[in-house]
Write a protein that holds these residues in place. Structure first.
Motif, short mmCIF file in Angstrom:
data_model
loop_
_atom_site.label_atom_id
_atom_site.label_comp_id
_atom_site.label_asym_id
_atom_site.label_seq_id
_atom_site.Cartn_x
_atom_site.Cartn_y
_atom_site.Cartn_z
N HIS A 325 0.81 -1.22 0.00
CA HIS A 325 0.00 0.00 0.00
C HIS A 325 0.84 1.27 0.00
O HIS A 325 0.62 2.19 0.78
CB HIS A 325 -0.96 0.02 1.19
N LEU A 326 1.83 1.30 -0.86
CA LEU A 326 2.70 2.47 -0.94
C LEU A 326 2.08 3.51 -1.88
O LEU A 326 1.32 3.17 -2.78
CB LEU A 326 4.08 2.08 -1.48
N ARG A 327 2.43 4.75 -1.66
CA ARG A 327 2.15 5.79 -2.64
C ARG A 327 3.33 5.81 -3.60
O ARG A 327 4.47 6.05 -3.19
CB ARG A 327 1.97 7.15 -1.98
N LEU A 328 3.06 5.55 -4.86
CA LEU A 328 4.12 5.32 -5.84
C LEU A 328 4.17 6.44 -6.87
O LEU A 328 3.15 6.80 -7.46
CB LEU A 328 3.90 3.98 -6.55
N PHE A 329 5.38 6.98 -7.06
CA PHE A 329 5.61 7.95 -8.13
C PHE A 329 6.65 7.39 -9.09
O PHE A 329 7.72 6.94 -8.66
CB PHE A 329 6.12 9.29 -7.57
N VAL A 330 6.31 7.41 -10.38
CA VAL A 330 7.24 7.01 -11.43
C VAL A 330 7.24 8.11 -12.49
O VAL A 330 6.18 8.45 -13.01
CB VAL A 330 6.86 5.66 -12.06
N PRO A 331 8.39 8.69 -12.81
CA PRO A 331 8.40 9.75 -13.82
C PRO A 331 8.24 9.20 -15.22
O PRO A 331 8.74 8.12 -15.54
CB PRO A 331 9.78 10.39 -13.63
N SER A 332 7.54 9.95 -16.05
CA SER A 332 7.47 9.65 -17.47
C SER A 332 8.22 10.74 -18.22
O SER A 332 8.96 11.52 -17.63
CB SER A 332 6.01 9.54 -17.92
N THR A 333 8.02 10.83 -19.52
CA THR A 333 8.90 11.64 -20.33
C THR A 333 8.21 12.00 -21.65
O THR A 333 7.23 11.36 -22.05
CB THR A 333 10.19 10.86 -20.63
N ILE A 334 8.76 12.98 -22.34
CA ILE A 334 8.27 13.31 -23.68
C ILE A 334 8.60 12.20 -24.67
O ILE A 334 8.07 12.19 -25.80
CB ILE A 334 8.86 14.64 -24.18
N ALA A 335 9.44 11.24 -24.29
CA ALA A 335 9.77 10.13 -25.17
C ALA A 335 8.59 9.20 -25.41
O ALA A 335 8.66 8.34 -26.30
CB ALA A 335 10.94 9.33 -24.59
N VAL A 336 7.49 9.35 -24.65
CA VAL A 336 6.32 8.49 -24.88
C VAL A 336 5.58 8.87 -26.17
O VAL A 336 4.75 8.12 -26.65
CB VAL A 336 5.34 8.55 -23.69
N PHE A 337 5.88 10.05 -26.71
CA PHE A 337 5.23 10.47 -27.94
C PHE A 337 6.04 9.99 -29.14
O PHE A 337 7.24 9.72 -29.04
CB PHE A 337 5.08 11.99 -27.96
N GLY A 338 5.38 9.91 -30.27
CA GLY A 338 6.04 9.45 -31.48
C GLY A 338 5.72 10.34 -32.67
O GLY A 338 5.10 11.40 -32.53
N PRO A 339 6.12 9.93 -33.87
CA PRO A 339 5.91 10.76 -35.06
C PRO A 339 4.45 11.06 -35.36
O PRO A 339 4.15 12.08 -35.97
CB PRO A 339 6.54 9.92 -36.18
N THR A 340 3.54 10.18 -34.93
CA THR A 340 2.12 10.39 -35.20
C THR A 340 1.42 11.17 -34.08
O THR A 340 0.21 11.41 -34.18
CB THR A 340 1.41 9.04 -35.39
N GLY A 377 -6.39 -0.50 -6.68
CA GLY A 377 -6.43 0.67 -5.82
C GLY A 377 -5.07 1.24 -5.48
O GLY A 377 -4.94 1.98 -4.50
N LEU A 378 -4.04 0.94 -6.27
CA LEU A 378 -2.70 1.47 -6.02
C LEU A 378 -2.69 2.98 -6.21
O LEU A 378 -3.18 3.49 -7.22
CB LEU A 378 -1.69 0.81 -6.96
N ASP A 379 -2.12 3.70 -5.26
CA ASP A 379 -2.01 5.16 -5.35
C ASP A 379 -0.82 5.50 -6.25
O ASP A 379 0.27 5.80 -5.78
CB ASP A 379 -1.84 5.76 -3.97
N PHE A 380 -1.05 5.45 -7.54
CA PHE A 380 -0.01 5.66 -8.54
C PHE A 380 -0.11 7.08 -9.09
O PHE A 380 -1.19 7.53 -9.46
CB PHE A 380 -0.17 4.64 -9.67
N ARG A 381 1.04 7.77 -9.16
CA ARG A 381 1.08 9.14 -9.66
C ARG A 381 2.29 9.28 -10.59
O ARG A 381 3.35 8.73 -10.32
CB ARG A 381 1.15 10.15 -8.52
N CYS A 382 2.09 10.06 -11.66
CA CYS A 382 3.12 10.13 -12.69
C CYS A 382 3.10 11.50 -13.34
O CYS A 382 2.02 12.09 -13.55
CB CYS A 382 2.88 9.02 -13.72
N LEU A 383 4.27 12.02 -13.68
CA LEU A 383 4.42 13.26 -14.42
C LEU A 383 5.27 13.00 -15.66
O LEU A 383 6.29 12.30 -15.58
CB LEU A 383 5.09 14.35 -13.57
N ARG A 384 4.86 13.58 -16.78
CA ARG A 384 5.69 13.53 -17.98
C ARG A 384 6.63 14.72 -17.96
O ARG A 384 6.23 15.86 -18.18
CB ARG A 384 4.82 13.57 -19.24
#
Length: 536
Positions: A325-340, A377-384
């Motif tokens: 039951h942790l509050r989890l933060f994982v960073p994302s990135t602009i690399a998730v976008f592609g040519p389309t 119900g995982l408290d997952f939070r993420c920023l790109r």
């Protein structure tokens, strides 16, 4: 005169579903049927007890009215029986939770029937279920048994499993398993290892873990990949807010002395599931910042390692965070976008078809985190994150690292060779804004977050515009361009701007540093104060 008891090896009887010595059903000559199963229902409390006969699994036997219980066919029937069994157990305990968790859908009359009653079955009224467990027991007892041929498919089976999970969560609250006040019933109380697509994966003796710290206690924080570009700075901010001993930095690299002097540091490899689990338990971790990853250019140079660290390591973290039951933060990135993808600007939700293993792994992370949020119900939070510019760290192999490297070279040699074209526009952000955004989203109330993953942005510029701003402080600075085709192709697939309107609306995100302030801070940090002062 009386009827003699029939011998055991008698002729097959269609009504009784007799079995042969092997335990299988006998029918017409040469016909093979699946082995049988008997589902018994105890008369007291509407509880269903699942019992298997010698024959294993198969159609239920008809024992007459006395043993007319739940008849389960396939996974849907199993889920129905488990639902009735768990609900009956919950009924005896739910009265203790009066006054707690009033937003739970189990206790809302308008939705409680939907959670406890089968589709198409009579729906008993639950108007007074908040007050007593007796009424809930009566409602559970009124549920009809599952019948073969009801048309319940995989979707209904999944819904029944979700009902079981919600009921067990409520039971944990009623029994005081969760020691601190809950903001909602969506906090998971089931161990992740007990959850699966089959109801048989929920054992009778399943143990329920619960958070042990109270809301008044500061969080116990673990940062993986802490010796990267962001980990040390984030640890410093967290220690100022929550205390030095409550923030643990970890990595697989040897830390410099100044890191060891600032607070706890431990060795942690995200690919070692057992060791990572021990760290969470032994240090009573409640917040986890997962920064371990191979970046874009480094990942393309070693795809197997990037796949292991970025994907397998993520799976370990997700399972452990869900179990404890942790509050989890994982960073994302602009690399998730592609040519389309839309490039100017890129919204939070759009087409994502990245062309790098780093981008693919981050899209996978966003989707898995959102799935674990809705499923467990995982408290997952993420920023790109856009390209992050920091003064106290060396470039780490990312495509946007030219914006960091240029300041190192400008103060040391007065010139810089850029591996991107002069007009390549990418979104950027100074590290102080990035770390502040991370703390703000982690401290934001759960009800204020409409998304699990948000874009954040501050500025957008090209290498040519950055060099021009540097020349305002160092007129002798020179820049040349030696384009790296791989890095240029990556940069051309990324957006030029990010739309962060949802972050600004939901939790009040605002950036502080623009391009002029960024250049001044970076040059001052790298020891060019005297040269800048002379120029000005």
């Amino acid at each position: 005169m009386g009827c003699e008891r029939e011998p055991r090896a008698r002729a097959p009887d269609a009504r009784r579903g007799d079995r042969g010595r092997s335990g299988g059903l006998e029918g017409l000559p040469g016909e093979r049927r699946p082995p049988p199963v008997t589902w018994r229902r105890a008369r007291a409390g509407g509880r269903a007890r699942i019992g298997s006969r010698r024959g294993g699994l198969g159609p239920p036997e008809d024992k007459g009215p006395r043993r007319a219980g739940a008849r389960a066919a396939g996974g849907a029937g199993i889920a129905h029986v488990l639902l009735r069994r768990v609900a009956a157990f919950a009924a005896s305990l739910v009265a203790a939770s009066e006054g707690q968790c009033k937003r739970c859908p189990l206790l809302r009359p308008s939705r409680g029937v939907r959670l406890l009653a089968d589709r198409g079955a009579p729906r008993p009224g639950l108007a007074g279920v908040r007050g007593t467990g007796r009424q809930l027991r009566a409602a559970v007892s009124a549920l009809p048994p599952a019948r073969a041929g009801t048309g319940l498919g995989a979707e209904s089976t999944f819904e029944k499993q979700m009902q079981i999970i919600r009921i067990l969560r409520h039971v944990a609250v009623a029994r005081g398993a969760v020691q601190r006040p809950l903001r909602s019933c969506w906090m998971s109380v089931l161990p992740v290892r007990c959850l699966g697509n089959s109801s048989s994966q929920i054992p009778e003796n399943a143990s329920f873990h619960s958070a042990a710290s109270s809301e008044a206690d500061p969080p116990r924080i673990l940062i993986t990949g802490g010796l990267g570009q962001l980990g040390v700075g984030l640890a410093n901010l967290l220690r100022k807010q929550f205390g030095e001993e409550n923030v643990i930095l970890s990595d697989i690299k040897k830390p410099p002395n100044y890191v060891l002097h600032r607070g706890p540091f431990i060795y942690a490899d995200v690919l070692d599931y057992k060791r990572l689990r021990e760290i969470v338990v032994n240090h009573r971790i409640t917040w986890l910042f997962h920064y371990s990853a191979l970046l874009s250019a480094a990942g393309e140079a070693n795809v197997p390692l990037a796949r292991a660290v970025n994907i397998t390591g993520l799976h370990h973290v997700l399972d452990i965070a869900t179990e404890y039951h942790l509050r989890l933060f994982v960073p994302s990135t602009i690399a998730v976008f592609g040519p389309t993808s839309p490039r100017n600007p890129a919204p939070d939700l759009c087409t994502q078809r990245p062309r790098t293993i780093y981008g693919v792994s981050k899209v996978h992370m966003e989707l898995m985190g959102e799935y674990y949020y809705y499923r467990y119900g995982l408290d997952f939070r993420c920023l790109r994150y856009p390209g992050i510019i920091s003064a106290d760290s060396e470039p780490g192999g990312g495509t946007t690292d030219y914006a960091v490297h240029i300041f190192h070279e400008a103060t040391r040699r007065g010139k810089f060779e850029c591996n991107l074209k002069a007009n390549t526009r990418l979104p950027m952000m100074y590290i102080s804004d990035c770390l502040r955004a991370t703390l703000e989203v982690m401290n934001a109330p759960a009800e204020s977050l409409s998304l699990r993953t948000y874009n954040i942005s501050a500025m957008s510029f090209t290498p040519g515009e950055l060099a021009q701003e540097v020349r305002r402080h160092l007129p002798e600075f020179q820049i040349t361009y030696q384009v790296d085709p791989m890095r240029q192709a990556i940069a051309d697939s990324w957006p030029m701007n990010l739309d962060d309107s949802n972050a600004r609306k939901d939790w009040g995100w605002r950036h502080d540093i623009d391009l002029p302030e960024l250049v001044t801070k970076m040059l001052n940090f790298h020891g060019s104060d005297t040269r800048v002062a002379q120029t000005n």
